[in-house]
Design a protein around this motif. Structure first.
Motif, PDB file in Angstrom:
ATOM      1  N   UNK A  16      47.425  44.975  29.542  1.00 13.39           N
ATOM      2  CA  UNK A  16      48.252  45.977  29.239  1.00 13.39           C
ATOM      3  C   UNK A  16      49.218  45.926  28.021  1.00 13.39           C
ATOM      4  N   UNK A  17      49.101  44.806  27.548  1.00 10.97           N
ATOM      5  CA  UNK A  17      50.056  44.685  26.299  1.00 10.97           C
ATOM      6  C   UNK A  17      49.192  44.942  24.970  1.00 10.97           C
ATOM      7  N   UNK A  18      48.731  45.957  24.662  1.00  7.55           N
ATOM      8  CA  UNK A  18      48.028  46.384  23.501  1.00  7.55           C
ATOM      9  C   UNK A  18      48.921  46.365  22.173  1.00  7.55           C
ATOM     10  N   UNK A  19      49.140  45.430  21.540  1.00  2.67           N
ATOM     11  CA  UNK A  19      49.981  45.425  20.102  1.00  2.67           C
ATOM     12  C   UNK A  19      49.553  46.528  19.171  1.00  2.67           C
ATOM     13  N   UNK A  20      50.550  47.213  18.805  1.00  2.00           N
ATOM     14  CA  UNK A  20      50.351  48.408  17.876  1.00  2.00           C
ATOM     15  C   UNK A  20      50.305  47.889  16.430  1.00  2.00           C
ATOM     16  N   UNK A  21      50.822  46.729  16.168  1.00  2.00           N
ATOM     17  CA  UNK A  21      51.168  46.059  14.830  1.00  2.00           C
ATOM     18  C   UNK A  21      49.820  45.890  13.941  1.00  2.00           C
ATOM     19  N   UNK A  22      48.781  45.533  14.645  1.00  2.00           N
ATOM     20  CA  UNK A  22      47.580  45.797  13.625  1.00  2.00           C
ATOM     21  C   UNK A  22      46.954  46.903  13.138  1.00  2.00           C
ATOM     22  N   UNK A  23      47.121  47.861  13.992  1.00  2.00           N
ATOM     23  CA  UNK A  23      46.851  49.259  13.571  1.00  2.00           C
ATOM     24  C   UNK A  23      48.046  49.896  12.775  1.00  2.00           C
ATOM     25  N   UNK A  24      49.171  49.709  12.755  1.00  2.00           N
ATOM     26  CA  UNK A  24      50.303  50.033  11.906  1.00  2.00           C
ATOM     27  C   UNK A  24      49.998  49.598  10.576  1.00  2.00           C
ATOM     28  N   UNK A  25      49.632  48.049  10.751  1.00  2.00           N
ATOM     29  CA  UNK A  25      49.585  47.500   9.302  1.00  2.00           C
ATOM     30  C   UNK A  25      48.128  48.037   8.798  1.00  2.00           C
ATOM     31  N   UNK A  26      47.047  48.301   9.398  1.00  2.00           N
ATOM     32  CA  UNK A  26      45.840  49.220   8.890  1.00  2.00           C
ATOM     33  C   UNK A  26      46.484  50.449   7.985  1.00  2.00           C
ATOM     34  N   UNK A  79      39.504  52.147  15.511  1.00  2.00           N
ATOM     35  CA  UNK A  79      40.612  53.009  15.231  1.00  2.00           C
ATOM     36  C   UNK A  79      41.452  52.286  13.937  1.00  2.00           C
ATOM     37  N   UNK A  80      41.163  51.103  13.852  1.00  2.00           N
ATOM     38  CA  UNK A  80      41.898  50.412  12.603  1.00  2.00           C
ATOM     39  C   UNK A  80      41.153  50.958  11.190  1.00  2.00           C
ATOM     40  N   UNK A  81      39.827  51.127  11.325  1.00  2.00           N
ATOM     41  CA  UNK A  81      39.230  51.845  10.276  1.00  2.00           C
ATOM     42  C   UNK A  81      39.413  53.023   9.978  1.00  2.00           C
ATOM     43  N   UNK A  82      39.679  53.902  11.188  1.00  2.39           N
ATOM     44  CA  UNK A  82      39.994  55.300  10.901  1.00  2.39           C
ATOM     45  C   UNK A  82      41.430  55.478  10.166  1.00  2.39           C
TER      46      UNK A  82
END
Length: 214
Positions: A16-26, A79-82
C-alpha cells in the motif's frame, strides 16, 4: 508476562506504500532533459544540432527512467517512461514557446506528444528489462531497443538528410550500446536484434514522420 505482537515482515510493511518519488523524478528529469535538448541545438555547431533534436536522444530519458525503476509492479517502468517522455516534450516545446521565438505550428508538439505516449512506455519497459530482466531474452530485447532507435536515426541522417557526421555518431552508438549486456552472447545478440529493429523502425516511424514534416 506481556505478549509482544510480531513485527510485520518488510514486504508487509510496504504493501500500500507506493512511493511517488521515482515517478516525480522521472517527470522532472524528462522536463529538464527537454529544455536541455532545445538549448543544445544552439550550443552544438552546424548541423550537429540535429543530434539534440533526435528522437533517439529523447528515448534515452524514458529508457533511463525505466532502468532506474525498482523491481515490483510491471506498470511502474511503463508509467516512469511515459512521464519522462511526455514531460520531455512539454519541456522542449515549453522552452521553445517562452524562451525562444515560439513553438510554431501546434501540429508538431501534438505529433511528438502522441509519439511520446507510445515510445515512453515501450522504452521505459525496455530499460527495465535490460536492468532488471530475469531472463536473457528480456535483457537482450530491452537492451536492443536503445541502440535500435539510434540505428533508425542513423539511417535517417544518412539516407534522408545526408548528414555524414551525425549518421556516423548514431551508427557508432548502435555498435557500442550493446556492450552494456552481461555477457558476450547477450551483447552480440542485442546488436543483431538492434540492427533489425533499426531497419523496421525506420520504415514504420521515420518514413511516416518525413511525410508529416514535408
Amino acid at each position: 508476562m506481556t505478549y509482544a505482537a510480531p513485527r510485520p515482515e518488510p514486504a508487509q510493511r510496504k504493501v500500500g506504500a507506493r512511493p511517488l518519488l521515482p515517478h516525480l523524478l522521472a517527470g522532472a528529469g524528462g522536463l529538464l532533459f527537454g529544455v536541455l535538448t532545445n538549448l543544445a541545438q544552439g550550443w552544438l555547431p552546424g548541423s550537429s544540432g540535429q543530434i539534440a533534436n533526435s528522437g533517439a536522444v529523447w528515448c534515452v530519458a524514458a529508457f533511463a527512467a525505466g532502468a532506474l525503476t525498482r523491481r515490483g509492479s510491471a506498470l511502474a517502468p511503463v508509467l516512469a517512461g511515459l512521464l519522462a517522455e511526455t514531460c520531455l516534450v512539454v519541456g522542449y516545446y515549453g522552452y521553445a514557446e517562452y524562451g525562444r521565438d515560439g513553438m510554431g505550428d501546434l501540429l508538431f508538439p501534438l505529433v511528438w506528444l502522441a509519439l511520446a505516449c507510445i515510445a515512453g512506455p515501450l522504452m521505459g519497459m525496455a530499460g527495465y528489462w535490460w536492468h532488471q530482466g530475469r531472463t536473457a531474452g528480456r535483457r537482450i530485447t530491452g537492451l536492443a531497443a536503445l541502440p535500435g532507435v539510434f540505428g533508425m536515426e542513423g539511417i535517417h541522417f544518412a539516407w534522408t538528410l545526408h548528414y555524414t557526421a551525425e549518421a556516423t555518431a548514431c551508427f557508432a552508438l548502435l555498435a557500442v550500446l550493446p556492450c552494456m549486456g552481461r555477457s558476450w552472447r547477450e551483447r552480440l545478440m542485442a546488436l543483431a536484434v538492434a540492427m533489425a529493429f533499426a531497419v523496421v523502425a525506420y520504415g514504420l516511424v521515420e518514413l511516416p514522420l518525413n511525410g508529416v514534416s514535408a
